[in-house]
Design a protein around this motif. Structure first.
Motif, short mmCIF file in Angstrom:
data_model
loop_
_atom_site.label_atom_id
_atom_site.label_comp_id
_atom_site.label_asym_id
_atom_site.label_seq_id
_atom_site.Cartn_x
_atom_site.Cartn_y
_atom_site.Cartn_z
N GLY A 1 0.82 -1.21 0.00
CA GLY A 1 0.00 0.00 0.00
C GLY A 1 0.86 1.26 0.00
N VAL A 2 0.33 2.30 0.62
CA VAL A 2 0.95 3.64 0.57
C VAL A 2 2.41 3.62 1.03
CG1 VAL A 2 0.86 5.94 1.63
CG2 VAL A 2 -1.26 4.84 0.87
N ILE A 3 2.65 3.02 2.18
CA ILE A 3 3.99 3.17 2.77
C ILE A 3 5.02 2.26 2.11
CG2 ILE A 3 4.09 1.53 4.72
CD1 ILE A 3 4.55 5.32 4.91
N ASP B 1 0.52 -9.34 -1.41
CA ASP B 1 -0.61 -8.48 -1.07
C ASP B 1 -1.86 -9.25 -1.46
OD1 ASP B 1 -0.93 -5.09 -0.71
OD2 ASP B 1 -2.70 -6.30 -1.19
N LEU B 2 -2.92 -9.10 -0.66
CA LEU B 2 -4.14 -9.84 -1.00
C LEU B 2 -4.84 -9.23 -2.21
CD1 LEU B 2 -6.34 -7.86 0.40
CD2 LEU B 2 -6.01 -9.30 2.38
N ARG B 3 -4.44 -7.99 -2.58
CA ARG B 3 -4.99 -7.40 -3.81
C ARG B 3 -4.04 -7.74 -4.95
NH1 ARG B 3 -4.59 -2.08 -4.13
NH2 ARG B 3 -2.96 -2.06 -2.56
N ASN C 1 3.96 -4.32 6.24
CA ASN C 1 3.31 -3.03 5.93
C ASN C 1 1.81 -3.11 5.88
OD1 ASN C 1 5.33 -1.16 5.14
ND2 ASN C 1 5.71 -2.47 3.39
N VAL C 2 1.23 -4.11 6.54
CA VAL C 2 -0.22 -4.31 6.45
C VAL C 2 -0.94 -3.45 7.49
CG1 VAL C 2 -0.23 -6.59 5.37
CG2 VAL C 2 0.18 -6.41 7.83
N ASN D 1 -2.73 -2.15 10.86
CA ASN D 1 -2.16 -2.35 12.19
C ASN D 1 -2.62 -3.64 12.88
OD1 ASN D 1 -1.07 0.11 11.68
ND2 ASN D 1 -2.36 1.27 13.11
N LEU E 1 -3.14 -6.46 11.78
CA LEU E 1 -2.56 -7.69 11.23
C LEU E 1 -1.09 -7.85 11.58
CD1 LEU E 1 -4.23 -7.50 7.70
CD2 LEU E 1 -4.98 -8.83 9.67
N HIS E 2 -0.48 -6.80 12.15
CA HIS E 2 0.96 -6.84 12.40
C HIS E 2 1.36 -8.06 13.24
CE1 HIS E 2 1.71 -2.23 11.72
NE2 HIS E 2 1.14 -2.83 10.70
N GLU F 1 6.15 -2.12 10.53
CA GLU F 1 5.71 -0.73 10.71
C GLU F 1 5.17 -0.55 12.12
OE1 GLU F 1 5.49 2.27 9.72
OE2 GLU F 1 6.92 1.76 8.17
N LYS F 2 5.27 0.65 12.64
CA LYS F 2 4.62 0.92 13.92
C LYS F 2 3.10 0.88 13.70
CE LYS F 2 2.79 4.51 12.39
NZ LYS F 2 1.40 4.55 12.24
N TRP G 1 -9.21 1.29 6.65
CA TRP G 1 -8.98 0.64 7.93
C TRP G 1 -8.56 1.61 9.04
CZ3 TRP G 1 -4.14 1.01 10.03
CH2 TRP G 1 -3.09 1.31 9.16
N TYR G 2 -7.97 2.75 8.67
CA TYR G 2 -7.58 3.72 9.69
C TYR G 2 -8.80 4.21 10.47
CZ TYR G 2 -2.86 4.48 7.76
OH TYR G 2 -1.56 4.33 7.35
N LYS H 1 4.01 13.75 1.84
CA LYS H 1 4.75 12.57 2.31
C LYS H 1 6.20 12.50 1.80
CE LYS H 1 0.74 9.58 3.19
NZ LYS H 1 0.68 9.73 4.63
N1 LIG Z 1 0.59 5.88 5.31
C1 LIG Z 1 1.48 6.46 6.11
O1 LIG Z 1 1.82 7.65 5.98
C2 LIG Z 1 2.16 5.66 7.18
C3 LIG Z 1 3.17 6.26 7.88
C4 LIG Z 1 3.84 5.53 8.83
C5 LIG Z 1 3.46 4.25 9.09
N2 LIG Z 1 2.43 3.66 8.42
C6 LIG Z 1 2.08 2.28 8.75
O2 LIG Z 1 2.30 1.46 7.61
C7 LIG Z 1 1.39 0.37 7.63
C8 LIG Z 1 0.68 0.33 6.30
O3 LIG Z 1 -0.01 1.53 6.15
P1 LIG Z 1 -0.44 2.08 4.72
O4 LIG Z 1 -0.82 3.49 4.91
O5 LIG Z 1 0.61 1.73 3.73
O6 LIG Z 1 -1.75 1.20 4.50
P2 LIG Z 1 -2.47 0.81 3.11
O7 LIG Z 1 -3.87 0.49 3.42
O8 LIG Z 1 -2.16 1.84 2.07
O9 LIG Z 1 -1.69 -0.51 2.68
C9 LIG Z 1 -1.90 -1.76 3.31
C10 LIG Z 1 -1.68 -2.84 2.27
O10 LIG Z 1 -1.77 -4.10 2.91
C11 LIG Z 1 -2.54 -4.97 2.07
N3 LIG Z 1 -3.09 -6.03 2.91
C12 LIG Z 1 -4.13 -5.96 3.76
N4 LIG Z 1 -4.30 -7.14 4.37
C13 LIG Z 1 -3.35 -7.97 3.89
C14 LIG Z 1 -3.01 -9.32 4.12
N5 LIG Z 1 -3.69 -10.06 5.01
N6 LIG Z 1 -1.99 -9.87 3.44
C15 LIG Z 1 -1.30 -9.13 2.53
N7 LIG Z 1 -1.57 -7.84 2.28
C16 LIG Z 1 -2.57 -7.27 2.94
C17 LIG Z 1 -3.59 -4.07 1.47
O11 LIG Z 1 -4.15 -4.65 0.29
C18 LIG Z 1 -2.76 -2.82 1.17
O12 LIG Z 1 -2.13 -2.90 -0.10
C19 LIG Z 1 0.47 0.60 8.80
O13 LIG Z 1 0.91 -0.17 9.88
C20 LIG Z 1 0.63 2.07 9.12
O14 LIG Z 1 0.42 2.34 10.50
C21 LIG Z 1 1.77 4.34 7.45
#
Ligand SMILES: NC(=O)c1ccc[n+]([C@@H]2O[C@H](COP(=O)([O-])OP(=O)(O)OC[C@H]3O[C@@H](n4cnc5c(N)ncnc54)[C@H](O)[C@@H]3O)[C@@H](O)[C@H]2O)c1
Length: 447
Positions: free
Chosen positions: A12-14, A35-37, A69-70, A72, A74-75, A92-93, A161-162, A259
């Motif tokens: 995902g994003v991070i 990734d499940l997607r 990076n999933v 929170n 699921l961590h 990730e935190k 999910w947030y 970002k």
């Molecule tokens: N976005 C930010 O700015 C940021 C900053 C710091 C930390 N984080 C942390 O990074 C982590 C990810 O955040 P994000 O913003 O990238 O979220 P996101 O929703 O953009 O990405 C999560 C990804 O995980 C995938 N996913 C979900 N369940 C799954 C599974 N069971 N198996 C495999 N893949 C799966 C989703 O399809 C998605 O692509 C979080 O823990 C978040 O706290 C995010």
């Protein structure tokens, strides 16, 4: 040392900051991603193996390390599976959404000797590093403020999910709190929460929090968190010294794109992760940050009316229990009666019923009609329940003990919990085995 074969779970994003940072490393090589997607896997280098689930990816036996990076919630499960497979983890935190899971992961990492590293990207921010106190200055720090203000809707991706407390861990405290607390630990060493106030929205998400902390030497710290901030983003650190000097770091200054500060931070995350793998380090502060999150929720739980007996009592330990049966009904005419006593001793193995009420009444003999039933819970750690105690479900406060109804005694007590909004067991995610703790209204003494 040969290049670490690295996998990524969650694209995902991070993840794009990790993928970019990985490209520049001589000591790491991306070999697999999952990734499940399915569409998230498109665009990876052709030699990167792709999976839809982490189990299959771990079972393939081709990884030395994984980046998690999933969402929170699921961590913990993904980290556990990786550690059990002997794969070093950069997660990730927050490390987990409840402290119990974080402590278990740390124990597992220590037992297996596999590295467990929680990524706190802000500790590598160039503007923060520029104001780190010198060794000589450190004792002169009087106070520190960390602000983490944003509008969370600007940060959620397709999957929201947030905005689900069960998935993100609660809200701004669970999600942004760890980065802010980690910065305080970087600046001050160990800190503890001394006061906390949290504002929840109608969905039960914490949107705003003011948390006060202190270090053993008496330095005070404030963490301001906001998920409803209307002016874009503000993420900064201010250090005040006893001689009147003030140093300020705007974590986003010099990084004008959305970002864009993350690129240099995640490059440094991987430097530190590589060092953790070489050292086989068990944890990089993920557990400590989560304990501070739990303390912030605990101290902020709505005070309600605390009877005199609690005001007069000394310190006590937290009582723990485990849900054995979930209830899902409500009543408007239940006719429970508050007992005259405000404390009950509960023994290990006893089972009591948990009932929420939104009635603001706390006198002996008062009728309690409006109730939502949570379920039955077995005491696993005996102690004394007092009116005013905070009730925590998997570490998250849901309300305070209002009192006790004895209509089913000696079979069991109904433990009445004061809440703003009536809830039943399934509505707060109760299941057999869920951890329910009863924590003192004041600071607890639990080891
Ligand atoms: N976005 C930010 O700015 C940021 C900053 C710091 C930390 N984080 C942390 O990074 C982590 C990810 O955040 P994000 O913003 O990238 O979220 P996101 O929703 O953009 O990405 C999560 C990804 O995980 C995938 N996913 C979900 N369940 C799954 C599974 N069971 N198996 C495999 N893949 C799966 C989703 O399809 C998605 O692509 C979080 O823990 C978040 O706290 C995010």
């Amino acid at each position: 040392m040969s290049r670490l074969r690295v996998g990524v779970v969650g694209l995902g994003v991070i993840s794009r900051f990790y993928l970019a940072a990985l490209q520049n490393r001589a000591d790491m090589r991306l070999v697999a991603a999952c990734d499940l997607r399915e569409e998230a896997l498109v665009g990876l280098d052709p030699d990167v193996r792709r999976y839809l689930g982490h189990e299959e990816m771990f079972a393939a036996g081709e990884l030395d390390a994984v980046i998690v990076n999933v969402p929170n919630d699921l961590h913990a499960a993904v980290c556990r599976a990786a550690l059990e497979a002997g794969i070093a983890v950069c997660v990730e935190k927050p490390l987990a959404t409840v402290p119990k899971d974080a402590h278990e992961l740390q124990r597992l990492a220590e037992k297996t000797g596999v590295a467990l590293f929680t990524a706190f990207h802000r500790r590598y921010n160039s503007n923060v590093l520029a104001i780190l106190p010198t060794a000589a200055d450190r004792d002169a720090v009087e106070s520190v403020t960390v602000r983490y203000l944003e509008r969370i809707e600007e940060h959620v991706g397709g999957d929201r999910w947030y905005l689900d407390p069960a998935r993100c861990g609660g809200g701004c405290v669970a999600d942004n709190g760890p980065n802010a607390f980690d910065l305080l630990r970087l600046l001050l060493g160990e800190v503890r929460v001394t006061a906390s106030s949290i504002v929840y929205d109608d969905l039960g998400i914490d949107r705003k929090a003011d948390i006060t902390l202190s270090s053993p030497s008496g330095t005070t710290a404030t963490v301001e968190l906001d998920w409803s901030y209307p002016h874009g983003e503000a993420k900064d650190v201010t250090i005040r010294y006893s001689d009147g000097r003030e140093r300020h770091a705007d974590m986003l200054a010099g990084y004008p794109e959305f970002k864009s500060s993350l690129s240099h931070e995640y490059a440094a995350v991987l430097d530190d992760f590589a060092a953790a793998v070489r050292a086989g380090r068990a944890d990089s502060g993920g557990v400590a940050a989560l304990d501070l999150v739990a303390a912030a929720y605990d101290l902020a739980a709505e005070p309600g009316r605390v009877p005199a007996v609690v005001e007069e009592s000394g310190l006590k330990r937290t009582v723990r229990s485990e849900v054995v049966k979930v209830l899902k009904h409500r009543r408007e005419d239940r006719g429970m009666v508050l007992e005259p006593f405000a404390s009950r001793c509960v023994r290990q193995g006893e089972i009591h019923e948990l009932v929420t009420t939104d009635q603001r009444t706390a006198g002996a003999g008062d009728l309690v009609d409006r109730v939502g039933f949570l379920g039955f819970t077995e005491i696993t750690r005996a102690g004394v329940l007092d009116a005013g105690d905070t009730v925590l479900v998997d570490g998250r406060p849901i309300g305070r003990i209002l009192g006790f109804d004895a209509c089913h005694f000696p079979n069991h007590y109904n433990v009445l919990i004061a809440v703003d909004r009536l809830v039943t067991g399934p509505e707060i995610g109760l299941a057999p085995g869920t951890d329910v703790a009863f924590s003192p209204a004041r600071k607890e003494t639990e080891p």
